[in-house]
Scaffold this active site. Structure first.
Site, mmCIF file in Angstrom:
data_model
loop_
_atom_site.group_PDB
_atom_site.id
_atom_site.type_symbol
_atom_site.label_atom_id
_atom_site.label_comp_id
_atom_site.label_asym_id
_atom_site.label_seq_id
_atom_site.Cartn_x
_atom_site.Cartn_y
_atom_site.Cartn_z
ATOM 1 N N LYS A 110 51.333 23.882 38.961
ATOM 2 C CA LYS A 110 50.984 24.161 37.573
ATOM 3 C C LYS A 110 51.223 22.902 36.767
ATOM 4 O O LYS A 110 52.025 22.050 37.153
ATOM 5 C CB LYS A 110 51.867 25.290 37.016
ATOM 6 C CG LYS A 110 51.211 26.060 35.897
ATOM 7 C CD LYS A 110 50.197 27.066 36.407
ATOM 8 C CE LYS A 110 49.537 27.827 35.298
ATOM 9 N NZ LYS A 110 48.755 28.968 35.812
HETATM 10 P P1 NAD Z 1 43.549 31.996 26.550
HETATM 11 O O1 NAD Z 1 44.129 30.818 25.853
HETATM 12 O O2 NAD Z 1 42.093 32.058 26.782
HETATM 13 O O3 NAD Z 1 43.969 33.325 25.758
HETATM 14 C C1 NAD Z 1 45.257 33.646 25.396
HETATM 15 C C2 NAD Z 1 45.183 34.810 24.421
HETATM 16 O O4 NAD Z 1 46.491 35.276 24.130
HETATM 17 C C3 NAD Z 1 44.565 34.462 23.063
HETATM 18 O O5 NAD Z 1 43.764 35.532 22.632
HETATM 19 C C4 NAD Z 1 45.775 34.319 22.159
HETATM 20 O O6 NAD Z 1 45.438 34.557 20.785
HETATM 21 C C5 NAD Z 1 46.641 35.401 22.725
HETATM 22 N N1 NAD Z 1 48.050 35.297 22.402
HETATM 23 C C6 NAD Z 1 48.853 34.204 22.422
HETATM 24 N N2 NAD Z 1 50.090 34.547 22.047
HETATM 25 C C7 NAD Z 1 50.063 35.880 21.790
HETATM 26 C C8 NAD Z 1 51.030 36.817 21.353
HETATM 27 N N3 NAD Z 1 52.284 36.450 21.098
HETATM 28 N N4 NAD Z 1 50.642 38.106 21.193
HETATM 29 C C9 NAD Z 1 49.385 38.505 21.443
HETATM 30 N N5 NAD Z 1 48.430 37.652 21.860
HETATM 31 C C10 NAD Z 1 48.776 36.361 22.019
HETATM 32 O O7 NAD Z 1 44.381 32.146 27.909
HETATM 33 P P2 NAD Z 1 43.936 32.922 29.231
HETATM 34 O O8 NAD Z 1 43.290 31.956 30.137
HETATM 35 O O9 NAD Z 1 43.242 34.173 28.837
HETATM 36 O O10 NAD Z 1 45.365 33.254 29.860
HETATM 37 C C11 NAD Z 1 46.121 34.413 29.465
HETATM 38 C C12 NAD Z 1 47.191 34.678 30.519
HETATM 39 O O11 NAD Z 1 46.550 34.880 31.784
HETATM 40 C C13 NAD Z 1 48.187 33.557 30.758
HETATM 41 O O12 NAD Z 1 49.438 34.122 31.110
HETATM 42 C C14 NAD Z 1 47.626 32.821 31.944
HETATM 43 O O13 NAD Z 1 48.602 32.101 32.641
HETATM 44 C C15 NAD Z 1 47.093 33.986 32.735
HETATM 45 N N6 NAD Z 1 46.060 33.643 33.710
HETATM 46 C C16 NAD Z 1 44.900 33.039 33.349
HETATM 47 C C17 NAD Z 1 43.931 32.770 34.315
HETATM 48 C C18 NAD Z 1 42.600 32.177 33.957
HETATM 49 O O14 NAD Z 1 41.756 32.082 34.860
HETATM 50 N N7 NAD Z 1 42.338 31.809 32.724
HETATM 51 C C19 NAD Z 1 44.176 33.091 35.652
HETATM 52 C C20 NAD Z 1 45.375 33.720 35.996
HETATM 53 C C21 NAD Z 1 46.304 33.993 35.004
#
Ligand code: NAD
Length: 420
Positions: A110
């Site tokens: 990461k």
């Molecule tokens: P992103 O940046 O696209 O979205 C994050 C979202 O969370 C946004 O809508 C933001 O406004 C919201 N957010 C942030 N803080 C918040 C809070 N305190 N309360 C409510 N909402 C909040 O990120 P993503 O890619 O969607 O990733 C989200 C999660 O999924 C992370 O934990 C990431 O590690 C995990 N993840 C992502 C992927 C991927 O392919 N993008 C894969 C596996 C895991």
């Protein structure tokens, strides 16, 4: 000298505690535990970025490779003000188990930069990305460590990293990152992959637990890449999305939110706040509203000992990485609330990243249907394996997923032996 207070929640301590619980049950030797606990490589980089007004600002970034015994390291890059080395370590360790639980040939890594990207212009973000990519160029590469998007990074950021790395090589190296735009070797279906995988796992978990997916009331925290796609697909599957939240706040409608309308609204307004037909509610309180399925899809540490006693869901599907603390996990388990762990639930992203990497290496690209079918196959197969392990071991989903994953990584580590 002031004594440093321990942080209330240390994600790496959480990750190690989860690993230790599985290691105990697997009876792993102390030597093997010590090897599997420790991140293999940790790179910290401090670097200057020229801002648009001519000032120079210093930034700190990390790239951690946890374990690479099953294949090249794989894991996203996060741009966030709260990034820390311990957070990146935890996320790297979770990637190791995630790749193992879906049985794809990668280890875990990461990366992250301490920055609030909302405060940067596009040109500042590009310069920061390119400089960070150059700083970590020594450890990343298509055979060694392949980054991908995570919180606050996207296909454009991946394109800048791919271009920067390629400029240093003198030829294009598309396989150095995944989650790229299609025009430079990205994969069909990658943008939707994590949310698609979450929705497949939610469907399979409902089947296994005798819950009806159609009509199930769902709360999703986070409406970014993962949360919004999950919401869209579960809405299409007939679920009632009763609450959604983002960093600015939450909205609630017990009769169900029209997700396509919410998606358009967020595109226009940048936030869910003010969506017609839904009541604004406090972001934290939204997690505790009545529902059948709760899907944290934002950040880690959201379900804690403080709110776990009040969660009303029957099933939690961890779309985010590490959203449930160890204490909260125990409380939910005691209350009979099933938790499908992150390392299984959100593995759809890394699975299609694997497909993207394979396509880039072969210069041979697959159609979206084929990708979605292969993803569906891997996610249902992996869920079934975890379900079987859970029944065999009479444990919860997290322990079952860890038992499978840790055993695979332990076996690879043992069979390779200790060098020299
Ligand atoms: P992103 O940046 O696209 O979205 C994050 C979202 O969370 C946004 O809508 C933001 O406004 C919201 N957010 C942030 N803080 C918040 C809070 N305190 N309360 C409510 N909402 C909040 O990120 P993503 O890619 O969607 O990733 C989200 C999660 O999924 C992370 O934990 C990431 O590690 C995990 N993840 C992502 C992927 C991927 O392919 N993008 C894969 C596996 C895991």
């Amino acid at each position: 000298m002031a004594i440093k207070q321990p942080k209330a929640l240390n994600p790496f301590a959480e990750a190690v505690a989860q690993f230790d619980a599985a290691a105990d049950r697997l009876n792993l030797s102390q030597e093997l535990r010590a090897i599997l606990r420790a991140p293999k490589r940790e790179l910290t980089v401090n670097f200057p970025v020229r801002m648009d007004d001519g000032r120079v600002e210093m930034y700190t970034g990390y790239r951690v490779q946890h374990n690479i015994n099953r294949g090249p390291a794989k894991g996203g890059i996060r741009f966030d003000a709260n990034v820390s080395l311990d957070e990146v370590r935890a996320l790297a360790m979770w990637m190791t188990w995630k790749c193992a639980v879906v049985n794809i040939p990668f280890g875990g890594a990461k990366g992250g930069v301490i920055v609030d990207p909302r405060k940067l212009s596009r040109t500042e973000l590009e310069r920061l990305t390119r400089r960070y990519a150059t700083e970590i160029a020594g450890v990343i590469g298509p055979e060694s460590d392949i980054p991908a998007p995570d919180v606050n990074t996207n296909p454009q950021v991946m394109a800048w990293i791919m271009d920067t790395y390629s400029m240093h090589r003198g030829y294009s190296v598309p396989a150095v990152v995944t989650g790229k735009p299609l025009s430079i070797g990205g994969s069909e279906g990658r943008m939707e992959a994590t949310g698609r995988g979450v929705s497949v796992v939610a469907r399979e978990a409902c089947k296994a637990l005798g819950m009806e997916l159609k009509g199930a009331r769902v709360i999703i925290q986070g409406f970014g890449n993962v949360g919004s796609i999950t919401a869209k697909l579960l809405h299409e599957a007939g679920c009632r999305i009763v609450a959604l939240s983002d960093v600015y706040g939450a909205i609630h409608n017990p009769d169900g939110i029209d997700v396509p309308v919410a998606l358009r609204y967020v595109q226009e307004h940048g936030a869910l706040n003010g969506l017609p037909g839904a009541e604004p509610v406090d972001g934290k309180a939204a997690l505790e509203l009545p529902c059948d399925i709760l899907i944290p899809a934002a950040l880690e540490g959201q379900l804690t000992h403080l709110n776990a006693p009040r969660i009303q869901a029957k099933l939690v599907v961890e779309a985010a990485n590490g959203p449930t603390t160890t204490e909260a996990d125990a409380i939910l388990h005691e209350r009979g609330i099933h938790v499908v762990p992150d390392i299984l639930a959100n593995a759809g992203g890394v699975t299609v990243s694997y497909f993207e990497w394979v396509q880039d290496l072969q210069h041979f690209f697959w159609a979206e249907d084929e990708i979605n079918q292969r993803l569906e196959h891997i996610m249902t197969r992996s869920f079934a394996a975890v379900q079987a392990k859970r029944e065999e071991q009479n444990c919860d989903y997290r322990m079952a997923a860890y038992l499978l994953a840790v055993a695979r990584v332990a076996e690879a580590t043992q069979v390779r032996g200790i060098y020299p």
